[in-house]
Design a protein around this motif. Structure first.
Motif, PDB file in Angstrom:
ATOM      1  N   ARG A  36     -21.365 -10.189 -34.732  1.00 35.52           N
ATOM      2  CA  ARG A  36     -22.401 -10.852 -33.938  1.00 35.52           C
ATOM      3  C   ARG A  36     -21.823 -11.418 -32.639  1.00 35.52           C
ATOM      4  NH1 ARG A  36     -27.224 -12.403 -35.927  1.00 35.52           N
ATOM      5  NH2 ARG A  36     -26.782 -12.903 -38.082  1.00 35.52           N
ATOM      6  N   PRO A  37     -22.438 -11.129 -31.500  1.00 39.72           N
ATOM      7  CA  PRO A  37     -21.969 -11.719 -30.245  1.00 39.72           C
ATOM      8  C   PRO A  37     -21.981 -13.240 -30.335  1.00 39.72           C
ATOM      9  CG  PRO A  37     -23.613 -10.031 -29.814  1.00 39.72           C
ATOM     10  CD  PRO A  37     -23.572 -10.235 -31.302  1.00 39.72           C
ATOM     11  N   LYS A  38     -20.929 -13.859 -29.770  1.00 35.25           N
ATOM     12  CA  LYS A  38     -20.818 -15.309 -29.897  1.00 35.25           C
ATOM     13  C   LYS A  38     -21.262 -16.017 -28.623  1.00 35.25           C
ATOM     14  CE  LYS A  38     -18.587 -15.183 -33.952  1.00 35.25           C
ATOM     15  NZ  LYS A  38     -18.938 -13.779 -34.252  1.00 35.25           N
ATOM     16  N   CYS A  39     -21.245 -15.305 -27.507  1.00 40.17           N
ATOM     17  CA  CYS A  39     -21.597 -15.986 -26.261  1.00 40.17           C
ATOM     18  C   CYS A  39     -22.430 -15.062 -25.379  1.00 40.17           C
ATOM     19  CB  CYS A  39     -20.344 -16.457 -25.534  1.00 40.17           C
ATOM     20  SG  CYS A  39     -19.288 -15.088 -25.098  1.00 40.17           S
ATOM     21  N   TRP A  40     -22.908 -15.639 -24.294  1.00 41.11           N
ATOM     22  CA  TRP A  40     -23.832 -14.991 -23.368  1.00 41.11           C
ATOM     23  C   TRP A  40     -23.328 -13.615 -22.936  1.00 41.11           C
ATOM     24  CZ3 TRP A  40     -28.436 -16.772 -23.162  1.00 41.11           C
ATOM     25  CH2 TRP A  40     -29.272 -16.490 -22.090  1.00 41.11           C
TER      26      TRP A  40
ATOM     27  N   PRO B  42     -37.137  -6.005 -36.492  1.00 44.23           N
ATOM     28  CA  PRO B  42     -35.898  -6.606 -36.997  1.00 44.23           C
ATOM     29  C   PRO B  42     -34.652  -5.932 -36.413  1.00 44.23           C
ATOM     30  CG  PRO B  42     -37.237  -5.673 -38.803  1.00 44.23           C
ATOM     31  CD  PRO B  42     -37.930  -5.346 -37.532  1.00 44.23           C
ATOM     32  N   GLY B  43     -33.559  -6.706 -36.371  1.00 45.94           N
ATOM     33  CA  GLY B  43     -32.257  -6.142 -35.993  1.00 45.94           C
ATOM     34  C   GLY B  43     -32.010  -6.038 -34.508  1.00 45.94           C
ATOM     35  N   LEU B  44     -32.919  -6.610 -33.677  1.00 49.63           N
ATOM     36  CA  LEU B  44     -32.761  -6.466 -32.225  1.00 49.63           C
ATOM     37  C   LEU B  44     -32.042  -7.658 -31.585  1.00 49.63           C
ATOM     38  CD1 LEU B  44     -36.106  -4.850 -30.995  1.00 49.63           C
ATOM     39  CD2 LEU B  44     -34.008  -3.753 -31.759  1.00 49.63           C
ATOM     40  N   GLY B  45     -31.748  -8.704 -32.365  1.00 42.66           N
ATOM     41  CA  GLY B  45     -30.947  -9.788 -31.793  1.00 42.66           C
ATOM     42  C   GLY B  45     -31.640 -11.128 -31.664  1.00 42.66           C
TER      43      GLY B  45
ATOM     44  N   LEU C  96     -26.600   0.451 -26.138  1.00 46.14           N
ATOM     45  CA  LEU C  96     -26.171   0.708 -27.529  1.00 46.14           C
ATOM     46  C   LEU C  96     -24.732   1.214 -27.544  1.00 46.14           C
ATOM     47  CD1 LEU C  96     -29.451   2.411 -28.709  1.00 46.14           C
ATOM     48  CD2 LEU C  96     -28.539   0.244 -29.597  1.00 46.14           C
ATOM     49  N   ASP C  97     -24.428   2.055 -26.559  1.00 45.80           N
ATOM     50  CA  ASP C  97     -23.075   2.597 -26.450  1.00 45.80           C
ATOM     51  C   ASP C  97     -22.067   1.440 -26.297  1.00 45.80           C
ATOM     52  OD1 ASP C  97     -21.240   4.676 -26.168  1.00 45.80           O
ATOM     53  OD2 ASP C  97     -21.291   4.476 -23.979  1.00 45.80           O
ATOM     54  N   LYS C  98     -22.410   0.473 -25.437  1.00 50.59           N
ATOM     55  CA  LYS C  98     -21.508  -0.684 -25.249  1.00 50.59           C
ATOM     56  C   LYS C  98     -21.380  -1.485 -26.544  1.00 50.59           C
ATOM     57  CE  LYS C  98     -22.738  -1.370 -20.430  1.00 50.59           C
ATOM     58  NZ  LYS C  98     -23.806  -1.989 -19.678  1.00 50.59           N
ATOM     59  N   ILE C  99     -22.515  -1.659 -27.243  1.00 51.58           N
ATOM     60  CA  ILE C  99     -22.512  -2.432 -28.497  1.00 51.58           C
ATOM     61  C   ILE C  99     -21.600  -1.740 -29.524  1.00 51.58           C
ATOM     62  CG2 ILE C  99     -23.967  -3.095 -30.480  1.00 51.58           C
ATOM     63  CD1 ILE C  99     -26.226  -3.638 -28.408  1.00 51.58           C
ATOM     64  N   ILE C 100     -21.711  -0.409 -29.597  1.00 52.20           N
ATOM     65  CA  ILE C 100     -20.917   0.350 -30.581  1.00 52.20           C
ATOM     66  C   ILE C 100     -19.435   0.289 -30.227  1.00 52.20           C
ATOM     67  CG2 ILE C 100     -20.498   2.687 -31.488  1.00 52.20           C
ATOM     68  CD1 ILE C 100     -23.654   3.045 -30.951  1.00 52.20           C
ATOM     69  N   LYS C 101     -19.118   0.403 -28.935  1.00 54.21           N
ATOM     70  CA  LYS C 101     -17.692   0.336 -28.536  1.00 54.21           C
ATOM     71  C   LYS C 101     -17.104  -1.038 -28.847  1.00 54.21           C
ATOM     72  CE  LYS C 101     -17.536   3.950 -25.086  1.00 54.21           C
ATOM     73  NZ  LYS C 101     -18.309   4.214 -23.872  1.00 54.21           N
ATOM     74  N   ARG C 102     -17.900  -2.073 -28.571  1.00 56.93           N
ATOM     75  CA  ARG C 102     -17.418  -3.429 -28.859  1.00 56.93           C
ATOM     76  C   ARG C 102     -17.178  -3.582 -30.365  1.00 56.93           C
ATOM     77  NH1 ARG C 102     -20.256  -7.759 -30.724  1.00 56.93           N
ATOM     78  NH2 ARG C 102     -19.166  -9.766 -30.516  1.00 56.93           N
ATOM     79  N   ALA C 103     -18.145  -3.101 -31.168  1.00 53.15           N
ATOM     80  CA  ALA C 103     -18.015  -3.230 -32.625  1.00 53.15           C
ATOM     81  C   ALA C 103     -16.819  -2.417 -33.126  1.00 53.15           C
ATOM     82  CB  ALA C 103     -19.299  -2.776 -33.301  1.00 53.15           C
TER      83      ALA C 103
END
Ligand code: ADP
Length: 356
Positions: free
Chosen positions: A41-45, A81-84, A206-213
């Motif tokens: 889960r992202p912790k900051c802005w 659901p699941g969008l943040g 989504l690509d950025k989210i997946i790379k971060r994860a």
């Protein structure tokens, strides 16, 4: 910032023949137990990717309330659901430097649950109520003065000796989250100063989210591999993270895998019957039923729910939003209609047909 969890934020194992559904955008029971959602889960802005309009609106309100040293206005977040929604509440708390108390409407059944929660709030704290459309009438009535005038009205004593006592509350912020904004009573809806929809995510976000994860999970993934998951996760970060974990499992049991590439993602997701548009068996059963039994529709929601053995609310809030978004399904006054795009998609691969 601390997260204080009050009651349970319920998880919804969406059972398909006894199995959890991989593409269910709600938190699965096993994820709640392992707190999988929390570790990514992202912790900051800055870590909160996408939803730029929502971020823009909230950034201004956060800045203004910090400079005025006031509590943030009440915020209603809605969308599938699941969008943040929960993530955004936690990020807001971090930005404001306060605690976020997390609960959900089903955990607030008794008046004393609501009263206890409100009496424990500190100035400017956030109170996150998930599935706020499911609050009982009594809970809503307790909330009205709390939201508007920061007080609760308690009835003390019984019968002729009953008296109403007003108790002042600190100024706090309610963050309400819902998948079904139309089910919220209008007096409650009117008490939110900011109301915003969360949309399905664009592929590049989504690509950025997946790379971060993948980074957080210590997994090497190629650009094409990450984009393949992005295409199949129904525009939903929670599903993206879940698919990534299944791909990681698949990679772990293969030999000599240095990097997760598109081919590996494809094989892993085929195993889970997630197709290249992000449809799974539940979607295909729904579409095939309308095509085959009703000549593409229209079909009423209740008929669909009965035929598929699912609850109509689940179909409406969990399964249908993505099918509507990609133009495979239409809602008409007479019922659901399957589009030619969906027919073409199902016809293009016989393995996608409804199992007998
Ligand atoms: P909701 O409350 O809308 O059901 P959550 O806030 O619980 O959804 O999000 C589910 C998961 O998806 C989070 O744990 C997080 O890992 C991921 N996620 C959600 N939104 C984002 C985002 N904007 N950027 C990165 N990851 C996100």
């Amino acid at each position: 910032m601390a997260i204080v969890s009050s009651g349970s934020k319920k998880s919804y194992p969406y059972n398909l023949n006894g199995k959890s559904r991989l593409l269910d955008p709600k938190t699965l029971e096993e994820e709640t137990k392992k707190r999988n959602d929390d570790s990514l889960r992202p912790k900051c802005w800055n870590e909160f990717i996408g939803q730029s309009e929502l971020k823009e609106v909230l950034a201004i309100s956060v800045k203004a309330s910090l400079s005025r040293k006031e509590a943030l206005d009440h915020v209603l977040l809605y969308g599938p659901p699941g969008l943040g929604k929960t993530t955004m509440a936690l990020v807001l708390a971090k930005e404001l430097g306060v605690k976020c108390r997390i609960t959900s409407a089903p955990a607030l059944e008794r008046p004393r649950d609501v009263i206890g929660l409100l009496l424990n709030l500190k100035p400017h704290e956030l109170l996150f109520i998930d599935e706020i459309h499911r609050l009982t009438k009594v809970a809503q009535e307790l909330l009205y003065p709390a939201l508007e005038d920061f007080r609760i009205d308690l009835t003390v004593g019984k019968g002729t000796t009953a008296r109403t006592r007003e108790i002042d509350l600190p100024r706090f912020t309610l963050i309400g989250a819902t998948t079904s904004p139309a089910s919220i009573s209008s007096p409650l809806r009117d008490r939110f100063g900011i109301t915003h929809r969360l949309n399905f995510y664009h592929l590049d976000d989504l690509d950025k989210i997946i790379k971060r994860a993948a980074d957080l999970l210590g997994l090497s993934i190629s650009a094409e591999g990450s984009q393949e998951i992005a295409r199949r996760c129904r525009g939903t970060p929670r599903i993206a993270n879940r698919l990534l974990r299944r791909v990681r499992d698949f990679a772990t049991v293969q030999e000599n895998i240095q990097i997760v590439d598109q081919n590996l993602v494809d094989n892993a997701l085929k195993l889970h019957q997630v197709d290249e548009c992000g449809l799974d068996q539940t979607d295909r059963r729904l579409l095939s039923f309308i095509i085959e039994a009703h000549n593409c529709g229209p079909v009423g929601l209740e008929t669909l729910a009965a035929a598929l053995g699912e609850e109509s609310a689940t179909l409406e809030t969990v399964v249908e939003p993505f099918l509507l978004q990609i133009g495979f399904l239409k809602r008409t006054p007479r019922g659901r209609v399957v589009t030619s795009a969906a027919v073409d998609h199902l016809n293009c691969d016989d393995s996608l047909r409804m199992p007998n």
